[in-house]
Design a protein around this motif. Structure first.
Motif, PDB file in Angstrom:
ATOM      1  N   THR A 157      56.941 -90.582 -28.401  1.00 17.43           N
ATOM      2  CA  THR A 157      55.686 -90.740 -27.669  1.00 17.43           C
ATOM      3  C   THR A 157      55.756 -90.056 -26.309  1.00 17.43           C
ATOM      4  O   THR A 157      54.752 -89.547 -25.808  1.00 17.43           O
ATOM      5  N   GLN A 204      51.927 -84.273 -25.970  1.00 16.77           N
ATOM      6  CA  GLN A 204      51.140 -83.505 -25.014  1.00 16.77           C
ATOM      7  C   GLN A 204      49.675 -83.929 -25.176  1.00 16.77           C
ATOM      8  O   GLN A 204      49.081 -83.731 -26.236  1.00 16.77           O
ATOM      9  N   SER A 205      49.125 -84.498 -24.131  1.00 19.96           N
ATOM     10  CA  SER A 205      47.797 -85.094 -24.216  1.00 19.96           C
ATOM     11  C   SER A 205      46.734 -84.117 -24.720  1.00 19.96           C
ATOM     12  O   SER A 205      45.938 -84.450 -25.606  1.00 19.96           O
ATOM     13  N   ASP A 206      46.718 -82.909 -24.176  1.00 16.80           N
ATOM     14  CA  ASP A 206      45.707 -81.930 -24.584  1.00 16.80           C
ATOM     15  C   ASP A 206      45.846 -81.564 -26.056  1.00 16.80           C
ATOM     16  O   ASP A 206      44.844 -81.447 -26.781  1.00 16.80           O
ATOM     17  N   THR A 223      44.721 -84.495 -28.265  1.00 17.16           N
ATOM     18  CA  THR A 223      43.262 -84.593 -28.251  1.00 17.16           C
ATOM     19  C   THR A 223      42.642 -83.547 -29.169  1.00 17.16           C
ATOM     20  O   THR A 223      41.694 -83.840 -29.920  1.00 17.16           O
ATOM     21  N   TRP A 243      44.886 -94.107 -28.434  1.00 19.28           N
ATOM     22  CA  TRP A 243      44.352 -92.834 -28.900  1.00 19.28           C
ATOM     23  C   TRP A 243      43.072 -92.998 -29.727  1.00 19.28           C
ATOM     24  O   TRP A 243      42.278 -92.070 -29.848  1.00 19.28           O
ATOM     25  N   ASN A 280      40.729 -92.821 -26.920  1.00 16.17           N
ATOM     26  CA  ASN A 280      40.718 -91.443 -26.400  1.00 16.17           C
ATOM     27  C   ASN A 280      39.920 -90.515 -27.314  1.00 16.17           C
ATOM     28  O   ASN A 280      39.209 -89.623 -26.843  1.00 16.17           O
ATOM     29  N   ARG A 317      40.969 -96.524 -18.899  1.00 16.31           N
ATOM     30  CA  ARG A 317      40.073 -95.381 -18.718  1.00 16.31           C
ATOM     31  C   ARG A 317      38.967 -95.789 -17.755  1.00 16.31           C
ATOM     32  O   ARG A 317      38.520 -96.933 -17.735  1.00 16.31           O
TER      33      ARG A 317
END
Length: 272
Positions: free
Chosen positions: A126, A130-132, A135, A166, A169, A188
């Motif tokens: 985890t 990489q968040s981008d 997503t 997520w 997200n 958030r």
């Protein structure tokens, strides 16, 4: 992220199943409750085999396990997002269960095929997210389900712990019709939450030391600022983190069944 050492524990108190029931299920001549399947590795492995590995987009590494309802009709779709362990047999088993209930279901793999068996391994996986990129993968997964030939175009998301965060997200990143969060991080702000296009249901445990009352109350306050509070239903259970996981040492059968029933009714209402 799930940070509890007993999120998955072989010493958990498991639902009972007889040898005859086990043999009949493995032979394909009987069914068993989802909680039983999730509690025993051999049963969840057999149930997970009903899903199909799929690569949606090689360039972004978007992949997972697909479960398709029988027949040729179109169905609403659900995107499942795994716990910090990765796309293991338990998550695939849930996907197969949703398909049996009439939902085109994709269990995404955000760990690129890797599955952790210890908290140390899970934390490393985890931590490498990489968040981008994640997503993008989740957005592509939603697009895939929306345009699938067996889909009605209605999409729901569902995730547990790491996947619960997520699930939220994803709903912020791209329009979905219903979002379910099981004890996921929900930090958030209102500007993000204004992007939500569909209702949210959250399941949280009062004994959870990580995804706690303070965090969730802050989430509810931000939802109100965003004008989305009337589209959110938050349930609290007298239970711990991972209470809905039958392989967890803190599994709570009664609360898990209640959360499952509420989730199914939520999807029936908003996905059809």
């Amino acid at each position: 992220m799930c940070e509890i050492e007993n999120c998955n524990d072989e010493n958990a108190k498991k639902p009972e199943v007889s040898d005859a029931q086990r043999r009949a299920f493995l032979a394909g001549t009987a069914t068993l409750p989802l909680a039983v399947l999730l509690a025993y590795p051999d049963l969840s492995k057999a149930a997970a085999s009903k899903t199909k590995p799929i690569v949606i987009d090689e360039a972004t590494g978007t992949m997972g396990a697909l479960a398709v309802p029988k027949g040729n009709n179109k169905h609403p779709a659900i995107l499942l997002i795994h716990e910090w362990w990765g796309l293991n047999d338990n998550i695939k088993t849930v996907a197969a269960e949703y398909a049996a209930l009439g939902y085109l279901t994709l269990a995404i793999d955000l760990h690129g095929g890797k599955v952790a068996t210890t908290p140390t391994e899970a934390r490393a996986l985890t931590g490498a997210i990489q968040s981008d990129k994640a997503t993008t993968q989740l957005t592509k997964a939603v697009d895939y389900l929306r345009n699938h030939k067996r889909s009605t175009g209605k999409i729901g998301t569902n995730g547990w712990c790491f996947g619960g965060a997520w699930s939220l997200n994803t709903a912020i990143a791209t329009p979905v019709d219903a979002t379910v969060i099981y004890y996921g991080r929900v930090t958030r702000n209102a500007s993000d939450l204004k992007k939500l296009k569909g209702p949210i249901m959250g399941h949280f445990g009062t004994l959870d030391r990580f995804i706690n009352q303070e965090m969730v109350s802050g989430f509810e306050a931000e939802l109100k600022k965003a004008g989305k509070d009337k589209d959110a239903t938050i349930y609290w259970y007298d239970a711990n983190h991972a209470f809905a996981n039958p392989s967890s040492a803190v599994y709570d059968k009664e609360d898990a069944m209640l959360a499952w029933d509420r989730t199914l009714k939520f999807y029936q209402q908003h996905l059809g």
